[in-house]
Design a protein around this motif. Sequence first.
Motif, PDB file in Angstrom:
ATOM      1  N   THR A  14     -52.642  10.857 -17.138  1.00 58.10           N
ATOM      2  CA  THR A  14     -53.295  12.045 -17.790  1.00 58.10           C
ATOM      3  C   THR A  14     -52.722  12.521 -18.970  1.00 58.10           C
ATOM      4  N   GLN A  15     -51.376  12.723 -19.052  1.00 59.46           N
ATOM      5  CA  GLN A  15     -50.396  13.147 -20.080  1.00 59.46           C
ATOM      6  C   GLN A  15     -50.700  14.600 -20.060  1.00 59.46           C
ATOM      7  N   THR A  16     -50.986  15.288 -19.162  1.00 67.62           N
ATOM      8  CA  THR A  16     -51.196  16.884 -18.836  1.00 67.62           C
ATOM      9  C   THR A  16     -51.121  17.259 -17.494  1.00 67.62           C
ATOM     10  N   PRO A  17     -50.327  18.181 -17.098  1.00 71.71           N
ATOM     11  CA  PRO A  17     -50.458  18.457 -15.634  1.00 71.71           C
ATOM     12  C   PRO A  17     -51.602  19.141 -15.403  1.00 71.71           C
ATOM     13  N   PHE A  35     -51.614  27.051  -9.822  1.00 74.95           N
ATOM     14  CA  PHE A  35     -50.405  27.248 -10.447  1.00 74.95           C
ATOM     15  C   PHE A  35     -49.306  26.570  -9.688  1.00 74.95           C
ATOM     16  N   GLY A  36     -49.082  26.511  -8.350  1.00 72.48           N
ATOM     17  CA  GLY A  36     -48.232  26.056  -7.760  1.00 72.48           C
ATOM     18  C   GLY A  36     -48.190  24.398  -7.861  1.00 72.48           C
ATOM     19  N   LEU A  37     -49.371  23.839  -7.686  1.00 72.36           N
ATOM     20  CA  LEU A  37     -49.426  22.404  -7.737  1.00 72.36           C
ATOM     21  C   LEU A  37     -49.106  21.979  -9.281  1.00 72.36           C
ATOM     22  N   THR A  38     -49.591  22.579 -10.249  1.00 71.07           N
ATOM     23  CA  THR A  38     -49.174  22.318 -11.652  1.00 71.07           C
ATOM     24  C   THR A  38     -47.848  22.559 -11.791  1.00 71.07           C
ATOM     25  N   VAL A  39     -47.064  23.262 -11.445  1.00 76.25           N
ATOM     26  CA  VAL A  39     -45.703  23.428 -11.585  1.00 76.25           C
ATOM     27  C   VAL A  39     -44.752  22.406 -10.801  1.00 76.25           C
ATOM     28  N   ASN A  40     -45.166  21.981  -9.596  1.00 78.31           N
ATOM     29  CA  ASN A  40     -44.525  20.900  -9.108  1.00 78.31           C
ATOM     30  C   ASN A  40     -44.765  19.588  -9.829  1.00 78.31           C
ATOM     31  N   ILE A  41     -45.809  19.422 -10.393  1.00 82.33           N
ATOM     32  CA  ILE A  41     -45.983  18.279 -11.481  1.00 82.33           C
ATOM     33  C   ILE A  41     -45.126  18.249 -12.469  1.00 82.33           C
ATOM     34  N   LEU A  42     -44.948  19.424 -13.012  1.00 81.00           N
ATOM     35  CA  LEU A  42     -43.852  19.704 -14.476  1.00 81.00           C
ATOM     36  C   LEU A  42     -42.564  19.278 -13.831  1.00 81.00           C
ATOM     37  N   ILE A  43     -42.081  19.850 -12.771  1.00 83.20           N
ATOM     38  CA  ILE A  43     -40.588  20.051 -12.714  1.00 83.20           C
ATOM     39  C   ILE A  43     -40.292  18.666 -11.729  1.00 83.20           C
ATOM     40  N   THR A  67     -37.783  19.514  -6.086  1.00 86.02           N
ATOM     41  CA  THR A  67     -38.886  19.908  -6.374  1.00 86.02           C
ATOM     42  C   THR A  67     -39.452  20.366  -4.791  1.00 86.02           C
ATOM     43  N   ALA A  68     -38.863  19.985  -3.847  1.00 83.90           N
ATOM     44  CA  ALA A  68     -39.070  20.454  -2.378  1.00 83.90           C
ATOM     45  C   ALA A  68     -38.217  21.594  -1.996  1.00 83.90           C
ATOM     46  N   VAL A  69     -36.837  21.562  -2.445  1.00 81.47           N
ATOM     47  CA  VAL A  69     -36.033  22.648  -1.919  1.00 81.47           C
ATOM     48  C   VAL A  69     -36.342  23.969  -2.611  1.00 81.47           C
ATOM     49  N   LEU A  70     -36.178  23.865  -4.138  1.00 74.16           N
ATOM     50  CA  LEU A  70     -36.625  25.259  -4.834  1.00 74.16           C
ATOM     51  C   LEU A  70     -38.076  25.896  -4.385  1.00 74.16           C
ATOM     52  N   ILE A  88     -32.078  24.904 -15.775  1.00 80.73           N
ATOM     53  CA  ILE A  88     -31.939  26.109 -14.754  1.00 80.73           C
ATOM     54  C   ILE A  88     -33.400  26.754 -15.072  1.00 80.73           C
ATOM     55  N   PHE A  89     -33.994  26.667 -16.210  1.00 75.28           N
ATOM     56  CA  PHE A  89     -35.350  27.270 -16.493  1.00 75.28           C
ATOM     57  C   PHE A  89     -36.293  26.428 -15.443  1.00 75.28           C
ATOM     58  N   TRP A  90     -36.364  25.063 -15.503  1.00 73.34           N
ATOM     59  CA  TRP A  90     -37.377  24.609 -14.458  1.00 73.34           C
ATOM     60  C   TRP A  90     -36.830  24.872 -13.149  1.00 73.34           C
ATOM     61  N   GLN A  91     -35.559  24.980 -12.715  1.00 72.15           N
ATOM     62  CA  GLN A  91     -35.254  25.473 -11.141  1.00 72.15           C
ATOM     63  C   GLN A  91     -35.710  26.717 -10.990  1.00 72.15           C
ATOM     64  N   LEU A  92     -35.523  27.594 -11.734  1.00 74.56           N
ATOM     65  CA  LEU A  92     -36.196  28.904 -11.585  1.00 74.56           C
ATOM     66  C   LEU A  92     -37.727  29.021 -11.520  1.00 74.56           C
ATOM     67  N   LEU A  93     -38.217  28.149 -12.329  1.00 76.82           N
ATOM     68  CA  LEU A  93     -39.786  28.113 -12.215  1.00 76.82           C
ATOM     69  C   LEU A  93     -40.294  27.336 -11.054  1.00 76.82           C
ATOM     70  N   GLY A  94     -39.450  26.609 -10.304  1.00 76.51           N
ATOM     71  CA  GLY A  94     -39.790  26.070  -9.069  1.00 76.51           C
ATOM     72  C   GLY A  94     -39.733  26.838  -7.837  1.00 76.51           C
ATOM     73  N   ILE A  95     -38.487  28.004  -7.990  1.00 77.71           N
ATOM     74  CA  ILE A  95     -38.367  28.943  -6.835  1.00 77.71           C
ATOM     75  C   ILE A  95     -39.705  30.067  -7.016  1.00 77.71           C
TER      76      ILE A  95
END
Length: 313
Positions: free
Chosen positions: A28-31, A80-88, A97-100, A163-170
């Motif tokens: 899809t080239q877009t989350p 929001f949660g699912l889209t972030v998971n696809i991004l990270i 992606t599971a731990v954070l 670090i940005f993506w990790q914080l976004l995952g949390i």
Amino acid sequence: MFLFLIPVLMGLTVAAQTAVNSRLGKYTQTPFMASAISFSVGSLFLLVMMLVTRTSILIPLTTFTNNPWWLWIVGFTGAFGLTVNILIFPRLGSVQTAVLPIFGQIIAGVLVDQFGLFYSPVSKITLLKLLGLILVLLGMLAAVVLGNKNGSKTGTNQNGTQIFWQLLGIFAGLVIGFQTAINGRLGTVLHSPIKATFVAFLIGAIVLTIVTLLLGTPMRTRFHAINHGIKKGEWWILIGGICGSLYVFFAAWLVPLIGTGSVIVIALFGQLFFSAIIDQLGMFYSVKRSLNLFKVIGLVVMLVGIIIIRFIA
């Protein structure tokens, strides 16, 4: 004994859902479109389940007028949660992606219990619960920080970006944790966990579809790409929504039988375990990220912390 094995497989559905949706995002080239498809498939699956179980689809108007507005944001939070998971996922791998998000969910759960948010019963923090939180934090740091310093590639060469993506995952886990509490309240109001989940999936599907259209995504081109992937044998890119729906269905069935704490803890163990396998083997065309001693220790410490929070504290 058989019932306690089912939550382990529930953890598998969560780990697989993230990896599958990430692969769908390649086409899809877009989350947002990938998430919209996942939520739409999940909505159809839940609708079939409601018809099979003869659960009424209708919601009385008084349900909307007699309940707080935040009851209906479950679709937004889930999207929001699912889209972030696809991004990270392609940037950090299956384990992170599971731990954070799990760490974020634990924090959200403590806040909900501490202050009785969303009409949840109040459960004040104790020393044991605090100990569990510290163990979860230490386990996360071992798996994410120390684990990556010992040969695990992260998919990016810029530490600040990582670090940005990790914080976004949390943060996504925090949002998902609040969604769980809201969805539980919605299930009580609608007298059906399946109907509550259907509402959440349907709202999420509608919101994500609108976002996808507003972004000017060339839908026909992307659907053609998805069809090409399916013809290549990657039919499984469409089962992400079903994985999510199955998790909710089995959770609703098992909680009265073996308890909420048992279901959550065992499912989290299954999610961490199968996420590690996906990383190790590079399943679903994900990047291989080998396990090391720090990651294993981190996952075990996190599990111990979760058990203390859910069972002992």
